[in-house]
Design an enzyme around this catalytic site. Sequence first.
Site, PDB file in Angstrom:
ATOM      1  N   TYR A   1       0.877  -1.228   0.007  1.00 52.06           N
ATOM      2  CA  TYR A   1       0.040  -0.012  -0.003  1.00 52.06           C
ATOM      3  C   TYR A   1       0.876   1.234   0.008  1.00 52.06           C
ATOM      4  CZ  TYR A   1      -5.061  -0.268  -0.388  1.00 52.06           C
ATOM      5  OH  TYR A   1      -6.094  -0.411  -0.653  1.00 52.06           O
TER       6      TYR A   1
ATOM      7  N   GLU B   1      -0.544   4.563  -0.858  1.00 47.11           N
ATOM      8  CA  GLU B   1      -1.215   6.020  -1.133  1.00 47.11           C
ATOM      9  C   GLU B   1      -0.413   7.122  -0.980  1.00 47.11           C
ATOM     10  OE1 GLU B   1      -4.732   6.241   1.155  1.00 47.11           O
ATOM     11  OE2 GLU B   1      -5.882   4.717  -0.018  1.00 47.11           O
TER      12      GLU B   1
ATOM     13  N   ASP C   1      -4.630  12.568 -26.574  1.00 49.47           N
ATOM     14  CA  ASP C   1      -4.985  11.347 -26.154  1.00 49.47           C
ATOM     15  C   ASP C   1      -4.456  10.376 -26.978  1.00 49.47           C
ATOM     16  OD1 ASP C   1      -5.529   8.858 -25.300  1.00 49.47           O
ATOM     17  OD2 ASP C   1      -7.694   9.316 -24.793  1.00 49.47           O
TER      18      ASP C   1
ATOM     19  N   THR D   1      -2.241   5.422 -22.558  1.00 50.12           N
ATOM     20  CA  THR D   1      -2.341   4.023 -21.787  1.00 50.12           C
ATOM     21  C   THR D   1      -0.823   3.467 -21.903  1.00 50.12           C
ATOM     22  OG1 THR D   1      -2.995   2.964 -23.948  1.00 50.12           O
ATOM     23  CG2 THR D   1      -4.647   3.549 -22.335  1.00 50.12           C
TER      24      THR D   1
ATOM     25  N   LYS E   1      -1.755  -1.433 -24.982  1.00 49.22           N
ATOM     26  CA  LYS E   1      -1.832  -1.233 -26.307  1.00 49.22           C
ATOM     27  C   LYS E   1      -0.660  -1.379 -27.001  1.00 49.22           C
ATOM     28  CE  LYS E   1      -6.130   1.401 -25.485  1.00 49.22           C
ATOM     29  NZ  LYS E   1      -7.045   2.266 -25.967  1.00 49.22           N
TER      30      LYS E   1
ATOM     31  N   ARG F   1      -1.461  -3.198 -18.407  1.00 46.16           N
ATOM     32  CA  ARG F   1      -3.123  -2.459 -18.448  1.00 46.16           C
ATOM     33  C   ARG F   1      -2.957  -1.257 -17.470  1.00 46.16           C
ATOM     34  NH1 ARG F   1      -6.956  -3.620 -21.798  1.00 46.16           N
ATOM     35  NH2 ARG F   1      -5.700  -5.153 -22.373  1.00 46.16           N
TER      36      ARG F   1
HETATM   37  C1  LIG Z   1      -8.080   2.752 -25.257  1.00 45.82           C
HETATM   38  C2  LIG Z   1      -8.417   4.208 -25.051  1.00 45.82           C
HETATM   39  C3  LIG Z   1      -8.296   4.984 -23.896  1.00 45.82           C
HETATM   40  C4  LIG Z   1      -8.986   3.983 -22.598  1.00 45.82           C
HETATM   41  O1  LIG Z   1      -8.074   2.916 -22.239  1.00 45.82           O
HETATM   42  P1  LIG Z   1      -8.787   2.141 -21.243  1.00 45.82           P
HETATM   43  O2  LIG Z   1      -7.374   1.574 -20.534  1.00 45.82           O
HETATM   44  O3  LIG Z   1      -9.466   0.965 -22.029  1.00 45.82           O
HETATM   45  O4  LIG Z   1      -9.635   2.539 -20.088  1.00 45.82           O
HETATM   46  C5  LIG Z   1      -8.510   6.164 -23.767  1.00 45.82           C
HETATM   47  N1  LIG Z   1      -8.596   6.898 -25.172  1.00 45.82           N
HETATM   48  C6  LIG Z   1      -8.280   6.335 -26.061  1.00 45.82           C
HETATM   49  C7  LIG Z   1      -8.270   7.189 -27.205  1.00 45.82           C
HETATM   50  C8  LIG Z   1      -8.186   5.092 -26.332  1.00 45.82           C
HETATM   51  O5  LIG Z   1      -8.089   4.351 -27.482  1.00 45.82           O
END
Ligand SMILES: *Cc1c(COP(=O)(O)O)cnc(C)c1O
Length: 434
Positions: free
Chosen positions: A56, A58, A202, A228, A231, A237
């Site tokens: 933990y 925080e 993003d 992220t 991907k 993840r």
């Molecule tokens: C996949 C994705 C996310 C969010 O990802 P998660 O981990 O699935 O919550 C945010 N923005 C874009 C553009 C994405 O393609």
Amino acid sequence: MSAERYPHLKVNDAEVYDLIQQQTTYEQTTLKMIASESYASYEVLEACGSVFTNKYCEGYPGARYYEGNEVTDQLENLARERGKQLFGAEHINVQPYSGSPANQAVYRAILKPGDKVMGMPVSEGGHLTHGWKVSFSGMDYVQIPYGPDPITGKLDMNRVREIALQERPKMIWAGTSAYPHILNYSEFADIAKEIDAYLVADIAHINALIIAGVHPSPVPYCDIVSSTAHKMLRGPRAGFLLSKIEDRYQSKYFPTSKFNLAQRIDRAVFPGLQGGPHMHIIAGMATAFKFALSDEFKAYGQQIVKNAKALAAALMDRGYELAGGGTDTHLLILDFRKKEFTGKDASKALAKCGIIGNFNMVPGDTRSPFVTSGVRLGTPSLTSMGMKENEMQKVADWIDRVCCHINNIDEIAPTIRQEIADFCRQFKAPGMSE
Ligand SMILES: *Cc1c(COP(=O)(O)O)cnc(C)c1O
């Protein structure tokens, strides 16, 4: 690798062990073409399976609410230093549990409920968290939509500017989940500046392309960049947020706050939205960042786009239409608007044969979002397996065979499924047992 990767599970929990074996076989014997997937390395998997899951922590390094964080402070600092180096960012937060929680923190750091946010609707290639109505982002904030031109399939930045000047959103998202072209962050930045809006990129889908230099970096142009770690980055993840330290609109929007932009982001993540950070995942992120700093990773990022372009060309040679006319990213969207079958029919048939993608709206789609007229396919996983342009010809042939036999797919599926499994076994993806 030792002969048995999961010796304790094998003995003590046969059910979970068996499911891992089944999933491993699936990962090794299918063409994983979901554009948001790739393969995490052994190193990432090991770090995520480590004892850091027990702790933990925080708070942030040097300012925790629990004792015993001497080692985890070093770990989080290591992840932060590598991440900042990778993207040339002033500030990073590596604690968001995933991409969506990272985006939630963006809203909490710079907006108030009811504020206007410009983003692409999911139906046009945006993400749920960019203001889509069924997500918190569309319920608590007002989405001002913009999207690709229905005829060309490309963003018209003059149109984006018109909408921005008319609606004056407080924040603009530049980022997509299903758009096959390069975003012009510099033009987005000019538009945002004209209306005193925050610009947030993003890059969840395309971070490796930025690291590889195939796409421009949004970092110099944006207040915040969300991403992220899974991907195409091949990490765990999880999500992370890059940002400037100072808020250029502090005196306008936060005149009484004693916190700068970086501090507001950190406070939005913890304690605003989350409790204890997932330190085992942050360990995985640190090791993924290390690998992403290598030349080998840059070559991978470049090859992803070469493969997508080769696949797009091979499909167009075979008479298929692609949304936006092709690709300069990792993904392409087959456009079946003129066909009798739907995107869903095609993605189901492809999956039966071992080609795993997803059905997806295309610009100007007249079919419902539950069936659509498109299929989205990406190349990060195939590239991680070691496939190159030549292999994309074979993949195009299989896709073509499936699409020509949608109505009698069950007759040919077992043959194609076997061909694809044999083909995939010639390659070795990161993190897969020998
Ligand atoms: C996949 C994705 C996310 C969010 O990802 P998660 O981990 O699935 O919550 C945010 N923005 C874009 C553009 C994405 O393609």
